[in-house]
Design a protein around this motif. Sequence first.
Motif, PDB file in Angstrom:
ATOM      1  N   MET A  34      -4.798  36.329 -34.278  1.00 18.96           N
ATOM      2  CA  MET A  34      -3.905  36.239 -33.128  1.00 18.96           C
ATOM      3  C   MET A  34      -3.953  37.503 -32.285  1.00 18.96           C
ATOM      4  O   MET A  34      -4.028  38.612 -32.807  1.00 18.96           O
ATOM      5  N   GLY A  35      -3.906  37.317 -30.966  1.00 18.61           N
ATOM      6  CA  GLY A  35      -3.672  38.424 -30.057  1.00 18.61           C
ATOM      7  C   GLY A  35      -2.186  38.534 -29.798  1.00 18.61           C
ATOM      8  O   GLY A  35      -1.476  37.539 -29.829  1.00 18.61           O
ATOM      9  N   ARG A  36      -1.723  39.750 -29.559  1.00 19.12           N
ATOM     10  CA  ARG A  36      -0.305  39.904 -29.228  1.00 19.12           C
ATOM     11  C   ARG A  36      -0.149  40.694 -27.937  1.00 19.12           C
ATOM     12  O   ARG A  36      -1.027  41.444 -27.535  1.00 19.12           O
ATOM     13  N   GLY A  66      11.652  35.532 -29.279  1.00 16.36           N
ATOM     14  CA  GLY A  66      10.967  36.577 -30.018  1.00 16.36           C
ATOM     15  C   GLY A  66       9.464  36.410 -30.022  1.00 16.36           C
ATOM     16  O   GLY A  66       8.904  35.540 -29.366  1.00 16.36           O
ATOM     17  N   SER A  67       8.826  37.275 -30.780  1.00 11.97           N
ATOM     18  CA  SER A  67       7.371  37.307 -30.825  1.00 11.97           C
ATOM     19  C   SER A  67       6.817  36.216 -31.730  1.00 11.97           C
ATOM     20  O   SER A  67       7.201  36.106 -32.893  1.00 11.97           O
ATOM     21  N   VAL A  68       5.891  35.421 -31.196  1.00 13.90           N
ATOM     22  CA  VAL A  68       5.226  34.402 -32.006  1.00 13.90           C
ATOM     23  C   VAL A  68       4.450  35.066 -33.143  1.00 13.90           C
ATOM     24  O   VAL A  68       4.466  34.606 -34.282  1.00 13.90           O
ATOM     25  N   THR A  69       3.785  36.179 -32.826  1.00 12.98           N
ATOM     26  CA  THR A  69       2.988  36.875 -33.832  1.00 12.98           C
ATOM     27  C   THR A  69       3.843  37.340 -35.000  1.00 12.98           C
ATOM     28  O   THR A  69       3.481  37.159 -36.171  1.00 12.98           O
ATOM     29  N   GLU A  70       4.977  37.958 -34.707  1.00 11.97           N
ATOM     30  CA  GLU A  70       5.861  38.432 -35.771  1.00 11.97           C
ATOM     31  C   GLU A  70       6.305  37.283 -36.669  1.00 11.97           C
ATOM     32  O   GLU A  70       6.357  37.416 -37.899  1.00 11.97           O
ATOM     33  N   LYS A  71       6.620  36.143 -36.054  1.00  7.25           N
ATOM     34  CA  LYS A  71       7.090  35.005 -36.840  1.00  7.25           C
ATOM     35  C   LYS A  71       5.980  34.422 -37.697  1.00  7.25           C
ATOM     36  O   LYS A  71       6.215  34.012 -38.839  1.00  7.25           O
ATOM     37  N   ASN A  79       0.026  33.013 -48.719  1.00  7.25           N
ATOM     38  CA  ASN A  79      -1.348  32.895 -49.218  1.00  7.25           C
ATOM     39  C   ASN A  79      -2.342  32.776 -48.064  1.00  7.25           C
ATOM     40  O   ASN A  79      -3.260  31.947 -48.074  1.00  7.25           O
ATOM     41  N   THR A  80      -2.140  33.625 -47.081  1.00  3.58           N
ATOM     42  CA  THR A  80      -2.944  33.606 -45.861  1.00  3.58           C
ATOM     43  C   THR A  80      -3.133  35.028 -45.381  1.00  3.58           C
ATOM     44  O   THR A  80      -2.250  35.872 -45.541  1.00  3.58           O
ATOM     45  N   ALA A  81      -4.280  35.302 -44.776  1.00  4.77           N
ATOM     46  CA  ALA A  81      -4.502  36.558 -44.073  1.00  4.77           C
ATOM     47  C   ALA A  81      -4.205  36.355 -42.591  1.00  4.77           C
ATOM     48  O   ALA A  81      -4.551  35.322 -42.025  1.00  4.77           O
ATOM     49  N   VAL A  82      -3.541  37.323 -41.976  1.00  7.39           N
ATOM     50  CA  VAL A  82      -3.276  37.258 -40.540  1.00  7.39           C
ATOM     51  C   VAL A  82      -3.886  38.495 -39.890  1.00  7.39           C
ATOM     52  O   VAL A  82      -3.552  39.625 -40.263  1.00  7.39           O
ATOM     53  N   TRP A  83      -4.780  38.261 -38.941  1.00  2.00           N
ATOM     54  CA  TRP A  83      -5.366  39.355 -38.158  1.00  2.00           C
ATOM     55  C   TRP A  83      -4.572  39.471 -36.872  1.00  2.00           C
ATOM     56  O   TRP A  83      -4.410  38.496 -36.127  1.00  2.00           O
ATOM     57  N   ILE A  84      -4.092  40.672 -36.572  1.00  2.00           N
ATOM     58  CA  ILE A  84      -3.286  40.914 -35.375  1.00  2.00           C
ATOM     59  C   ILE A  84      -4.031  41.905 -34.496  1.00  2.00           C
ATOM     60  O   ILE A  84      -4.314  43.027 -34.916  1.00  2.00           O
TER      61      ILE A  84
END
Length: 310
Positions: free
Chosen positions: A278-280, A291-296, A303-308
Motif C-alpha cells: 500500500m501507498g500512503r 482515518g487512515s486506510v493504511t493504519e487500519k 498472518n500477513t505482511a503489509v508493505w507501507i
Amino acid sequence: MEKKLLIAVDASVYSSNTLHYLEQLFAHLDDIRLHLFTVITCNPSETASAWLDESELMNTLSSEEQKRFSAAKKFLHKAVERLERNGIGPGQVTTEVKISKTNPSDEVLQVARKGRFDALVLGRRGVSKLEELIMGSVSSTMFEKCHDVPIWIIDGQVDSRKFLVPVDGSHFTLQAVDHLCFMLKNNPYAEITLFHSAAMFAQKQDLNLGYCNRFLPQEWCREHRHDDDLYFLAPRQMLINSGFPPERIHRLKTKKGMYPSRQIVRQALIDDFGTIVMGRRDKEIVKGVFGSVTEKVVAMSVNTAVWIVG
C-alpha cells in the motif's frame, strides 16, 4: 541492482516469522542483501560508547546487560546459519548488535536512513496494536515518522507468495507499485493481483498527468489518461516495464463492503494473499473523517505482511 533490507530482530518467535517470510520470498536469489539489526538498551557512559571497542565496552555493562548482549549475538549467529540452510547465503547477510541509551525506534530509523536501505522490516507481536511492534519499545512512532523508507510489517507466519496491491488511481498507489517493481524484479515466485474496492467510503482519486510521467512514458500517460480503468492500467504497465511477467499480474474489482480497509483485509484472507502493498498519503495531508486506510489495514491484518510506502 542489489536490494538492501534492514531487518530489526530479537530472539523471539516474531523474528523467526520475519526470517521465514524472507526465506519464502528471496531464497536462491543473488541480488538480495539482508542486514540483521538488534538494539540492546543499556546504560554505558558517553565516553565508553564513543571510545571503547566491543570487548572493552562489555566490561562497563551490568551482568544483566552482558547477558542480553551475548544472547543477541548468539541469536544472530543462528539466524545466519538458518538463512543459509534456506537459500540465502552468508555472503548476503550482515549482522549488528547496537548498544544504545536511546529509544530503539530512533536507532533503527537512523540506521535505515544512513544505510540507504530499500526497506525496513519489522515483526509484530500482536494483531491489533502498532505499539506491539518487535522489540517492545519500538512503538507507533516508527509507523508515524518513517515516511522516507518503506516499512514491511510481518504478522505471524506467512507462507503465501501472492501479493495484493490496492489501487485507487492516486500517485500514492504508483509510489507503492514502483517499490514493488524494484523489489520483485527477477523474482520467480511472486503473483500480483491489482485490487480496487469501490466501497461506499472509498475515496475517488484522479491521477495527475505529471505524476503519471514520473513512472511511465509521457506518450503512454497521454494516451491512457482518460481511460476509466487507469487505476489498473498504469500499475500493470509499470510492472510489465520492469520485466515482471504479464501472466503473473491479475486484476480484481469489488463493490462489496462499506469501508476499503475492511475489504482489503477480507480479500487477503479469503484468497490467501501473503502480502498487502500500500501507498500512503504524505504526512502533511490531513486524514479523512474515517482515518487512515493504511493504519487500519495494518491493525486488522493477521498472518500477513503489509508493505507501507510513503
